[in-house]
Design an enzyme around this catalytic site. Sequence first.
Site, PDB file in Angstrom:
ATOM      1  N   LYS A 127       0.152  -1.309  -0.269  1.00  0.00           N
ATOM      2  CA  LYS A 127      -0.365   0.090  -0.583  1.00  0.00           C
ATOM      3  C   LYS A 127       0.850   0.896  -0.059  1.00  0.00           C
ATOM      4  O   LYS A 127       1.044   1.586   1.186  1.00  0.00           O
ATOM      5  CB  LYS A 127      -1.051  -0.165   1.393  1.00  0.00           C
ATOM      6  CG  LYS A 127      -2.512   0.404   1.249  1.00  0.00           C
ATOM      7  CD  LYS A 127      -2.062   2.284   0.567  1.00  0.00           C
ATOM      8  CE  LYS A 127      -1.937   3.119   2.009  1.00  0.00           C
ATOM      9  NZ  LYS A 127      -1.919   4.413   1.331  1.00  0.00           N
ATOM     10  N   GLU A 132       8.119   1.339  11.736  1.00  0.00           N
ATOM     11  CA  GLU A 132       9.169   2.360  11.615  1.00  0.00           C
ATOM     12  C   GLU A 132       8.865   3.372  11.645  1.00  0.00           C
ATOM     13  O   GLU A 132       7.734   3.636  10.844  1.00  0.00           O
ATOM     14  CB  GLU A 132       9.993   1.584   9.649  1.00  0.00           C
ATOM     15  CG  GLU A 132      10.401   0.195  10.460  1.00  0.00           C
ATOM     16  CD  GLU A 132      12.113  -0.084  10.288  1.00  0.00           C
ATOM     17  OE1 GLU A 132      12.964   0.658  10.647  1.00  0.00           O
ATOM     18  OE2 GLU A 132      12.358  -0.826  10.405  1.00  0.00           O
ATOM     19  N   CYS A 137      13.198  10.550   7.954  1.00  0.00           N
ATOM     20  CA  CYS A 137      13.127  10.386   8.920  1.00  0.00           C
ATOM     21  C   CYS A 137      14.226  10.405  10.469  1.00  0.00           C
ATOM     22  O   CYS A 137      13.796  10.568  11.859  1.00  0.00           O
ATOM     23  CB  CYS A 137      12.248   8.549   8.844  1.00  0.00           C
ATOM     24  SG  CYS A 137      13.687   7.457   7.844  1.00  0.00           S
TER      25      CYS A 137
END
Length: 496
Positions: free
Chosen positions: A189, A265, A300
């Site tokens: 997805k 994560e 991130c």
Amino acid sequence: MNSYKQWQEQAQSITLITDAFINGEFVGSETGETLTSINPATGEILAEVASCSDIDADIAVAGARAAFQSGVWSRIPNAERKKILLKLADLIEENRDKFALIDTLDMGKPISDCVYFDVPTTVDTFRWSAEAIDKIYGEISPTTDSSLALITREPVGVVAAIVPWNYPLMMASWKIAPALAAGNCVILKPSEKSPLSALYLAELAKTAGIPDGVLNVLPGSGHTVGKALALHPDVDVIAFTGSTKVAGQLMEYAGQSNLKRTWLEAGGKSPCIIFADCEDLEAAASAVALGIFSNQGEVCIATSRLIIEDSIKDEFIPLLIEEAKKYTPGDPLNPDTMMGALVDQQHLDQVLACIGKGKTEGANLLFGGESVQVNDKGCYIQPTIFTGAQQDMEIVQHEIFGPVLAISTFSGWEEAIQLANDSKYGLGAGIWTSNLKKAHKTARELQAGMVWINNWAGSDTTTPFGGVKQSGNARDKSLHSLEKYTEIKTTWIDLS
Ligand code: NAD
């Protein structure tokens, strides 16, 4: 590498896949709904992409389950699976420029980053995962003479990989390459903000020989198809990269449905500590700038918190500003651009709101802070630096996910550790010092999944990537990534 003009020409003639990929076929969503994909560098519409719902999720999960049970992938010889994944890696490499162009157009990142980082890293991930397939052995447990206890690893079943938009192709590969290598069937997805490279990947996966139903791609929004997958009783694993907020929701969905393994994560607010004995402040300034301004700060592990020893800040900050100037926003299709466009207007507005909050909370805006346009359009923002950051400020605690650096100072080792660890996140952390003992001692104290000493973001396919605290509970890359996609089975044989 193409010239700016060549990339612009190719962008005009690129063909994009816009249908979902389910059971080996490209199909529209069952509801017929679509999502509009917009190039954030220009504001132009790129494509209308199928927007999947729970109906498509049901069809894909049933197909993936059937493919898994049939053994068409999970039970074929390891060498065969390896050959197909290596072929896919070759195809991605051969089509490097097309993948680079798709991700650049879809989310605004510089084309050079895609060509030299995102796509090669994806190729490595597929090759490395494929090569690992026939090099992992089971174990025999040291029980008694009258028994033989085997410990073997099996694929888990149906994996739903839910990924973000900041490295669309690469983030997808970090999930699906090890999951497929381990013999699972996968439903990917992609983010609604950047679905296009995942759909092209599906086409190449079919060409490489991945059987129907083994890899599916469902574009659509998180709260429809993402949620449907996470709540689905026949999905065995959620492999997620994204925000901490959604990570928490996925844990709830797993609890509400079937206790599916939920590997997360999540976000980060990574500190970088520079001690006064750092012997190369220029290198440190260059690394800090790279850490917070590359990929528009939409990273991130961005070095969003700089914690610098008070005695060297006046020497360091001018070096940092010189580095920041290199990240003047530019057209992502220009190979010289080091900072492209933010992913969309909504995200730009959120980043600007955080900058506004930093100012009202009393931090000192030293550099940047404004949105800009390139060729009179697009969602761009200047690299931004605040000094005088305090721990209770939003720019210190909140993951902005944009090119915004908060600088605070310390005057003793304990204070540096305390400031660095004062965060709900624990993804990456940096240390700059020439003192080996101090470097190790600091690394041991920092609450982070990855620590970089005298560098930023050192990493390759062999090293685990992931965080602690609210940055998640899992690791991508390295052999450890396979642990998420396999179950351990004990088989006890009586020899008495
Ligand atoms: P996000 O959490 O908004 O979305 C991530 C994915 O989850 C998207 O595909 C989205 O559609 C889906 N989603 C959203 N709501 C959902 C729901 N209720 N149920 C199921 N799926 C849902 O994150 P984002 O904005 O796409 O990405 C930015 C975030 O990703 C940042 O927090 C960043 O730190 C994080 N990130 C982490 C890593 C890492 O390795 N730790 C790497 C890259 C990005």
